[in-house]
Structures are given as C-alpha cells and as structure tokens.
Design an enzyme around this catalytic site. Sequence first.
Site, mmCIF file in Angstrom:
data_model
loop_
_atom_site.group_PDB
_atom_site.id
_atom_site.type_symbol
_atom_site.label_atom_id
_atom_site.label_comp_id
_atom_site.label_asym_id
_atom_site.label_seq_id
_atom_site.Cartn_x
_atom_site.Cartn_y
_atom_site.Cartn_z
ATOM 1 N N LYS A 120 -1.139 15.718 -9.935
ATOM 2 C CA LYS A 120 -0.067 15.297 -11.101
ATOM 3 C C LYS A 120 0.786 16.456 -11.553
ATOM 4 O O LYS A 120 1.857 16.185 -12.019
ATOM 5 C CB LYS A 120 -1.140 14.852 -12.401
ATOM 6 N N ASP A 153 0.984 -1.147 -0.039
ATOM 7 C CA ASP A 153 0.010 -0.168 0.014
ATOM 8 C C ASP A 153 1.035 0.988 0.214
ATOM 9 O O ASP A 153 1.913 1.350 0.837
ATOM 10 C CB ASP A 153 -0.907 0.151 1.064
ATOM 11 N N TYR A 209 -6.783 16.554 -8.378
ATOM 12 C CA TYR A 209 -6.229 15.683 -9.278
ATOM 13 C C TYR A 209 -5.141 16.198 -10.103
ATOM 14 O O TYR A 209 -3.833 15.630 -10.061
ATOM 15 C CB TYR A 209 -7.133 14.729 -10.148
#
Length: 331
Positions: free
Chosen positions: A195, A98, A191
């Site tokens: 990124k 994880d 998001y």
Amino acid sequence: MTQLTRRTLLGSAAATGAMAATAALAQDDQVEAAADLSGKSILITGCSTGFGRLMAEDFARKGAKVFASMRNLPRTEATELTALAAADNLDLHVLEIDVLDDAQVVAGVAEAERIAGGALDVLVNNAGVSIGGPVEIHDMTATQLVFDTNVFGPHRMARAVLPKMRAAKSGQIFNVTSQLGRVIAPGFGQYSGTKFALEALSEQMAYELVPHGVDVTIIEPGGYPTMIWKNANTLALELLEREDDTHTSGYPAMVEPLGKRTGGGGSTDPMDVPKAIARIIAMPPGTRPLRKPVHPGTKPQIAINDVTAKTQVAWLGNSPYGPWVNDVHNV
C-alpha cells in the site's frame, strides 16, 4: 513543462463550485451524497464482494454505466449482480478481469471501452488482498501474490485505460490503498509495503497526468467489515502450511492468531467508501483531492498527508515540475 494548470482554466464560477465541493468532502463520511453520475462510464476491479460490490450497485443507481469486473467467471456473485442489473434496469455490465493476468486486463478494458463507445471516464482500482503475520514468515509465494495484486494489478489496469483517457484529455483513476499505506501496524506482513508502494505510484501518476487532464485520487480506508479479513485468514493458513518453524518460531504471539482474525472493522459501514468516491467523481475535473482518508474513527494518516504535501511543494514547487506539483496540491 511550464504551462497553465487545469485549475487556472476552470474559471471563477467553476472554482467557486470546486471550493464548495471540497468543503462538502471534508464533512462526515457518513453523510449520503446526492452525487449524479449520469453519463459516466466507470470500471471497477474486485466487484465480487466488499467495496467493489457496493460501488458497482451504488454507482449504477446514481446513473453511471458501470463495468463490474471480477475474476474466475462464471461465479455466483457475477450471476447475482447480472440478475440485479436486469431486474432494476441498471446499466451494469459484469466483466472477467483477473488483475494478475495481462491478457485479461487488456481484453477486459478493451471490451469496456467498446461498450462505452470510447475512453472510460473512471477507473477504480479496488481489488486487493492481505496476508497477516510478521514480514519474515512471508515466503516468496505470499510476497509475490500480495505485490502482484495490490501494486502490479493497479499498474496493469492504469496502463490499459490511460492511452484513450489521454487522447480524450479527461479521466479519473482511483487507487484504493489503506491507512496502512501511510502508517505501520506490526503483524500485517507485506500489506503495508504494497500500500505504501501504491501510494507512491499514485502520487507520481497524479503529477505526470496533469498535462493530459487525467485526475488521480488515492482512497485511504480504515478498517471495515469486508471479505478481506476472511480471505486474509485463508491465505494465512495456506502460508503456515508451507512454512516450518525456521521463521515462525521467532514470533509466537503474532503467528498464533493467524487464520483466526474476526470482526475486522467492527460495526463501521463499508458504504462510506462508495459514497466518498461518488462525491469526488462529481467534483469538477482538476479540483479533485489527491488523497481522501475514509473512516468514521481515527485517521492517523492525515498529519502525514499534510506534511508530505507541504514537502513536495517546498521541494519541487519552483522547479520545472512545479506546475504539475502545484496543480495537484491546489497551490
């Protein structure tokens, strides 16, 4: 810092091969590559579904020793992948990692290195999550999850593999970002922020690792029909359950479709991404691209990639960092 670049040391024959490989890389992403990955040890995160699952099988079939990692073992996806490896005699090992868990990252990488007999050849940081909606509605729970997975996770993984890669003076790290790591589409929450951050960290590492012989490549996919869309719907619904109209009332048009998005990526083929990565792994060390946009359609980030590369070289090409920057940008 002044030194010969890795590319200077490749020699004319290898340089010729690198130019050919680079030219091939520029061709249609749909073309099947005859990449031979025999002898390569490759650790991939996020292998339960999507790009990671496809990479694990594809790279193993191309001859690599693959470490397919995923979280929350035991799980059906891990059992199926292990059975496939046994049935088809693939050198593929499923590991529990994880990327949010420091201890699991350290233990998983150590186990992969033990089985590989030393430094890994390739790390693919593929695990990622998305939660839609305007930025304002994202509470700290959502924000911390997406940054922890998409930015801190790859950082944890890189820190774990790099000591042995540096000692071996070889290695390759792929960080999977997105078109949305270079351009902005409203309504994708945090998001793009994650990124963009991963793009910056990746480019910085690419420069810093030149003296150590470790390449870094950023993979920038467009939209593909993977499980990220379904998972994003689940996370968005959880977010909406926690939120009240203090923040959501300002964006009715953006909030209404949350949890209902379907068909992301259309009919594009997710195998484009494993094929592109396999081609790059097969290139000579020191010649691999810093960035690779992957999508059969529009790639709006190409112009941005070009101008930022020119800006970096113009700004730092003649500085003490010049050998590193110029090396990464093939100057």
